[in-house]
Design a protein around this motif. Structure first.
Motif, PDB file in Angstrom:
ATOM      1  N   THR A  36       1.981   4.875   8.233  1.00 15.50           N
ATOM      2  CA  THR A  36       1.841   6.069   7.409  1.00 15.50           C
ATOM      3  C   THR A  36       3.044   6.225   6.498  1.00 15.50           C
ATOM      4  N   ALA A  37       2.870   7.025   5.469  1.00 24.11           N
ATOM      5  CA  ALA A  37       3.999   7.301   4.577  1.00 24.11           C
ATOM      6  C   ALA A  37       5.122   7.973   5.348  1.00 24.11           C
ATOM      7  N   GLU A  57       0.827  -1.204   0.000  1.00 22.90           N
ATOM      8  CA  GLU A  57       0.000   0.000   0.000  1.00 22.90           C
ATOM      9  C   GLU A  57       0.864   1.259   0.000  1.00 22.90           C
ATOM     10  N   VAL A  58       1.936   1.238   0.788  1.00 22.24           N
ATOM     11  CA  VAL A  58       2.826   2.392   0.844  1.00 22.24           C
ATOM     12  C   VAL A  58       3.595   2.539  -0.467  1.00 22.24           C
ATOM     13  N   ALA A 103       8.286  -0.175   9.263  1.00 21.57           N
ATOM     14  CA  ALA A 103       6.861  -0.466   9.069  1.00 21.57           C
ATOM     15  C   ALA A 103       6.448  -1.680   9.882  1.00 21.57           C
ATOM     16  N   ARG A 150       1.389   4.002  -3.022  1.00 22.71           N
ATOM     17  CA  ARG A 150       1.075   5.402  -2.760  1.00 22.71           C
ATOM     18  C   ARG A 150       2.253   6.314  -3.069  1.00 22.71           C
ATOM     19  N   THR A 151       3.460   5.861  -2.741  1.00 21.48           N
ATOM     20  CA  THR A 151       4.633   6.716  -2.940  1.00 21.48           C
ATOM     21  C   THR A 151       5.228   6.555  -4.330  1.00 21.48           C
TER      22      THR A 151
END
Length: 568
Positions: free
Chosen positions: A563-564, A415-416, A432, A419-420
């Motif tokens: 979180t990122a 997911e990270v 993480a 997203r990044t």
């Protein structure tokens, strides 16, 4: 604009009539004579040719790698090359077991200038060439076949004379019918035999005949057919060292070199990493390492390949592609999830059987053999999967995830990464993991515990002090082991937890070792993972259960806990 009918403009290559070819059934079982042409053929292709300092550094590197024949320049055509040759000789920079090679055109004054540059050398190859293919004979030089042969013969006679005038030097003569692969085979044979007769080649006084693919215009199998045909038909084959000089215009230079060696070639000229005019010369590093992966030591030492690459990049002022075979910064790196999973399993098998033949998926060679570590074999981005995440945690942080936990945690990292859109480093993955599992200490946290048991009784009694939402309380329970007793204690306090799966292992060595425990529990009908670590395996397992409870009680979904910012 590309033509709808390219056959109207371009013609296919002419195949060799060799129906009983033997080379396809042969294997490369010993290395060829290696000749580096980095300092001449490679150098002339550079935007900024090497200065004296870079030339010397590259020459020293080639010697260190193990090259015994090094073409150092074209001294009759370049004052820089002339001065470099003189510097090597006058400063005694050439080891006794290394022979330098120089190139000259087939003209008397250029030949004389070449021998002037070589005065005092211990051992040298003088390489002369003239173009022999029909287009060059017609368009460039305006000569017929007899005139073309005369150019080669006269140059050979001049070189032989100059060699005889300096008997203190160990001379080797090399002739190249330039553009051999586009020359008529019968004519190539005719001109080489005329040169052989003029030089007086014999089994005692061998000469090198270099048969170059000056411009690669055919499939590599055709080059092999040409070499086999030539070796079969040329007279006095034993008086020749047959050399090939593949170029890479069609992108098959390495394949061409391998096939010509199977077809009877004794020697290969090329450059480190394939630098050369147009798309380059044959890549000698790839060619040598291909042999190595088949169990044939190439006789060249690439045990520490990264410094070799960096030195060549400095000297050529050209980068080596990050996916270059055996050498590039990313060549041993897998981002793909399926690749990572296969590599992870292969490396585990390798650790279990280190004495076995190398057999790791997607890795044709052990990175350690060329001075690379395993650290960068697997890297994680949005294309990766659970195998890559698990591998990095295990290799760099000593965390061996159970399979089902690996699947769950990979989704957190995925997911990270999505997203990044960036690569996720091993430290970011560990952070993480810690955020998601190890540091889940609220609302419940373990403060201390005490175990007791009666003699000869399988039952243990556990008293545990926990902190619940800032307040301490003591729980007690009995079971056939510490973890079972802790589950009973939690149940007595109103927390029903069922153990589905449990794993543990030590992490680290010696006084720094700690235990890490993984649990999968069922709480209110839902399966939840928890992880705990501690110097005590009992404390680690209890922390793992509380990690799972805290994750269950959290109002956020597991992936949202990371979180990122926590991965930055």
């Amino acid at each position: 604009m590309m033509l709808d009918n390219p056959a109207a403009k371009y013609r296919p290559f002419v195949a060799v009539d060799l129906p009983d070819r033997q080379w396809p059934n042969r294997r490369i079982e010993q290395p060829p004579i290696w000749t580096s042409v980095d300092l001449r053929d490679g150098n002339q292709s550079l935007i900024d040719p090497m200065d004296q300092e870079r030339k010397q550094r590259l020459f020293d590197l080639l010697v260190k790698i193990g090259f015994k024949e090094i073409e150092v320049g074209f001294p009759s055509a370049s004052q820089t090359d002339y001065d470099f040759v003189r510097s090597l000789i006058e400063n005694d920079k050439i080891p006794d077991d290394v022979t330098i090679q120089v190139l000259t055109q087939a003209r008397d004054h250029l030949i004389d200038r070449t021998f002037e540059a070589l005065q005092g050398v211990k051992s040298a190859i003088v390489h002369v060439y003239n173009a022999t293919d029909p287009m060059f004979r017609r368009v460039v030089f305006g000569v017929d076949k007899p005139e073309c042969i005369q150019i080669a013969v006269e140059a050979t006679a001049r070189i032989r004379q100059r060699m005889e005038e300096a008997p203190q030097t160990n001379w080797t003569f090399q002739y190249s019918p330039e553009l051999f692969t586009t020359t008529e085979m019968e004519f190539a044979k005719e001109i080489v035999e005329a040169v052989m007769d003029t030089f007086g080649a014999s089994t005692e006084k061998k000469m090198i005949v270099n048969l170059p693919a000056t411009v690669e215009v055919a499939t590599p199998n055709n080059y092999a057919d040409q070499i086999e045909w030539f070796c079969r038909h040329v007279k006095d084959r034993d008086a020749l060292i047959v050399s090939v000089h593949p170029h890479n215009d069609r992108g098959t230079g390495v394949a061409a070199a391998e096939m010509t060696l199977m077809a009877g070639a004794d020697r290969v000229e090329g450059t480190l990493f394939g630098n050369g005019e147009r798309t380059g010369n044959v890549d000698l590093v790839t060619l040598a390492m291909n042999m190595y992966t088949q169990g044939v030591h190439p006789g060249l030492d690439f045990s520490n390949i990264t410094p070799v690459m960096r030195e060549v990049e400095y000297c050529n002022q050209l980068p080596v592609h990050p996916r270059h075979p055996y050498v590039g910064d990313l060549v041993f790196t897998a981002f793909s999830g399926s690749h990572q999973d296969a590599i992870k399993k292969g490396m585990a098998e390798r650790r279990a059987h280190p004495e076995a033949v190398w057999d790791v998926p997607y890795l044709p060679i052990d990175p350690l053999d060329v001075g690379r570590s395993y650290e960068a074999v697997i890297r994680v981005n949005s294309q990766s999967g659970k195998g890559g995440v698990s591998y990095l945690l295990e290799q760099e942080h000593g965390i061996e995830l159970p399979r089902r936990l690996s699947i769950e945690f990979s989704q957190v990292v995925q997911e990270v990464a999505d997203r990044t859109g960036k690569e996720i480093t091993s430290q970011m993955i560990y952070q993480a993991f810690a955020d998601e599992y190890l540091e889940q200490t609220s609302p419940f946290g373990l403060v201390s515990h005490r175990l007791s048991s009666e003699p000869d009784s399988p039952t243990v009694t556990l008293e545990a002090t926990i902190e619940e939402r800032g307040e301490r309380r003591t729980l007690s329970g009995q079971g056939n082991g510490p973890l079972a007793a802790f589950i009973k204690a939690l149940a007595a306090a109103g927390h029903d937890v069922e153990i589905i799966d449990y794993h543990e292992h030590s992490r680290g060595q010696g006084s720094d070792a700690e235990a890490i425990a993984y649990v999968e529990v069922r709480i209110d009908g839902e399966a939840v993972f928890g992880v705990g670590s501690d110097e005590s395996i009992t404390s680690a397992s209890m922390k793992a259960v509380m990690s799972a409870i805290n994750r269950k009680l959290s109002t956020q979904a597991p992936a949202a806990n990371v979180t990122a910012a926590s991965l930055a």
